[in-house]
Design an enzyme around this catalytic site. Sequence first.
Site, PDB file in Angstrom:
ATOM      1  N   MET A  71     -19.898  98.965  39.658  1.00 18.46           N
ATOM      2  CA  MET A  71     -21.085  97.991  40.399  1.00 18.46           C
ATOM      3  C   MET A  71     -19.960  96.637  41.257  1.00 18.46           C
ATOM      4  O   MET A  71     -20.651  95.858  41.797  1.00 18.46           O
ATOM      5  CB  MET A  71     -21.647  97.578  39.722  1.00 18.46           C
ATOM      6  CG  MET A  71     -22.576  98.580  39.179  1.00 18.46           C
ATOM      7  SD  MET A  71     -24.234  97.587  39.172  1.00 18.46           S
ATOM      8  CE  MET A  71     -23.868  97.898  36.823  1.00 18.46           C
ATOM      9  N   ASP A 116     -31.806 109.521  37.736  1.00 19.19           N
ATOM     10  CA  ASP A 116     -31.064 108.979  38.292  1.00 19.19           C
ATOM     11  C   ASP A 116     -30.126 109.166  39.195  1.00 19.19           C
ATOM     12  O   ASP A 116     -29.667 110.630  39.320  1.00 19.19           O
ATOM     13  CB  ASP A 116     -30.639 107.908  37.424  1.00 19.19           C
ATOM     14  CG  ASP A 116     -30.382 106.588  36.818  1.00 19.19           C
ATOM     15  OD1 ASP A 116     -32.149 106.901  36.957  1.00 19.19           O
ATOM     16  OD2 ASP A 116     -30.117 105.403  35.860  1.00 19.19           O
ATOM     17  N   LYS A 159     -32.326 103.901  40.817  1.00 17.50           N
ATOM     18  CA  LYS A 159     -32.881 102.970  41.980  1.00 17.50           C
ATOM     19  C   LYS A 159     -31.337 102.743  42.770  1.00 17.50           C
ATOM     20  O   LYS A 159     -30.361 101.813  42.057  1.00 17.50           O
ATOM     21  CB  LYS A 159     -32.764 102.545  40.879  1.00 17.50           C
ATOM     22  CG  LYS A 159     -34.075 101.850  40.004  1.00 17.50           C
ATOM     23  CD  LYS A 159     -34.360 101.662  39.174  1.00 17.50           C
ATOM     24  CE  LYS A 159     -33.866 101.261  37.808  1.00 17.50           C
ATOM     25  NZ  LYS A 159     -33.372 102.725  36.813  1.00 17.50           N
TER      26      LYS A 159
HETATM   27  N1  SAH Z   1     -24.007 104.221  32.361  1.00 16.02           N
HETATM   28  C1  SAH Z   1     -22.804 104.505  34.038  1.00 16.02           C
HETATM   29  C2  SAH Z   1     -22.657 102.815  35.014  1.00 16.02           C
HETATM   30  C3  SAH Z   1     -23.984 102.998  35.523  1.00 16.02           C
HETATM   31  S1  SAH Z   1     -23.491 101.304  36.738  1.00 16.02           S
HETATM   32  C4  SAH Z   1     -21.734 104.939  33.177  1.00 16.02           C
HETATM   33  O1  SAH Z   1     -21.121 104.635  32.078  1.00 16.02           O
HETATM   34  O2  SAH Z   1     -20.848 105.022  33.970  1.00 16.02           O
HETATM   35  C5  SAH Z   1     -22.765 101.986  38.157  1.00 16.02           C
HETATM   36  C6  SAH Z   1     -21.347 102.075  38.317  1.00 16.02           C
HETATM   37  O3  SAH Z   1     -20.520 103.033  37.443  1.00 16.02           O
HETATM   38  C7  SAH Z   1     -21.518 102.704  39.763  1.00 16.02           C
HETATM   39  O4  SAH Z   1     -21.640 101.283  40.392  1.00 16.02           O
HETATM   40  C8  SAH Z   1     -20.042 102.248  40.115  1.00 16.02           C
HETATM   41  O5  SAH Z   1     -19.096 101.498  40.058  1.00 16.02           O
HETATM   42  C9  SAH Z   1     -19.134 103.240  38.226  1.00 16.02           C
HETATM   43  N2  SAH Z   1     -19.725 104.610  38.836  1.00 16.02           N
HETATM   44  C10 SAH Z   1     -20.614 105.508  37.894  1.00 16.02           C
HETATM   45  N3  SAH Z   1     -20.323 107.061  38.219  1.00 16.02           N
HETATM   46  C11 SAH Z   1     -19.109 107.406  37.975  1.00 16.02           C
HETATM   47  C12 SAH Z   1     -17.686 107.685  39.520  1.00 16.02           C
HETATM   48  N4  SAH Z   1     -18.534 109.198  39.570  1.00 16.02           N
HETATM   49  N5  SAH Z   1     -17.066 106.876  40.051  1.00 16.02           N
HETATM   50  C13 SAH Z   1     -17.140 106.478  40.276  1.00 16.02           C
HETATM   51  N6  SAH Z   1     -17.218 105.480  39.181  1.00 16.02           N
HETATM   52  C14 SAH Z   1     -18.428 105.570  39.504  1.00 16.02           C
END
Ligand code: SAH
Length: 270
Positions: free
Chosen positions: A174, A40, A62
């Site tokens: 998000m 991803d 996506k």
């Molecule tokens: N499965 C992922 C989340 C997916 S949804 C998890 O467990 O972290 C995607 C959202 O995750 C982004 O819009 C943001 O809000 C957050 N996110 C993921 N990686 C990030 C990072 N390195 N820094 C800040 N926010 C992050």
Amino acid sequence: MRAKKATGKVWILGAGPGDPELLTIKAVRVLEAADLILFDHLVSAEIRALFPAAIPAFYVGKKKGQHSITQKELNGLMIRKAREGKTICRVKGGDPYVFGRGGEEALELVQAGIEVEVVPGITSAAGCAAYAGIPLTHRGISQGCTFVTAHGETEADLNWAALAQMRHTLVFYMGLSKAAWIQQSLLENGMSRRTPIAFIENGCRENQRLITGCLFELADLVERWQIESPALILVGDVVDLAAQLNPEKNNPEKRNLEFYSEFNERRLTA
Ligand code: SAH
């Protein structure tokens, strides 16, 4: 010798929030044994650099508004390849079962009779908060933490009254494009306008930024600091602990230092 299984398998693997050292030992082992890697957009370049060069790896991300492949096509591809006997490693940012559609993909695969195994990853809330110096819970300050997506099926999916009144740390995934709505909904439901908030942008990466402030200026801060995705929004008194625990605090080279004193003064007068 055991006969090779006719059907392959899909590993749904959480790669954590960005720092490759946050991958689990199991994740690295599974990656090295794959026939095909599908990743991803949240999987960082540093993590992609660890993919074994001999294993084909494809971006199936996506990113908002830019879908490289539809979810249906992706599920179809994984099912087809697994039926060919391949071991597929589906790599997702953070933890696959936290807002990552990992559950939806797993269900499709299981319903198609494909073996699925999940490797948990460090979800961004846990990783980013730790790297920013914000304990998600803290005795005497916050007895709980709630992970929320600002992108549910419908806006009515959230119980704002409960979120505003629980006195828990809230972490919005998000949430960037919904900052004004989050601010308004929490204020309307009785949360104090001075509640500390933080944005963590590109958490656990080289370019991580922590921006702190108060609830009443949540949406303004997105503009003022040109905050970009991926970012998390944290809401709650634990954010104040960053003033002591953020590892960048004593480093004058780091850009947020000035801002800390500015926001702390502003908070006292807000
Ligand atoms: N499965 C992922 C989340 C997916 S949804 C998890 O467990 O972290 C995607 C959202 O995750 C982004 O819009 C943001 O809000 C957050 N996110 C993921 N990686 C990030 C990072 N390195 N820094 C800040 N926010 C992050």
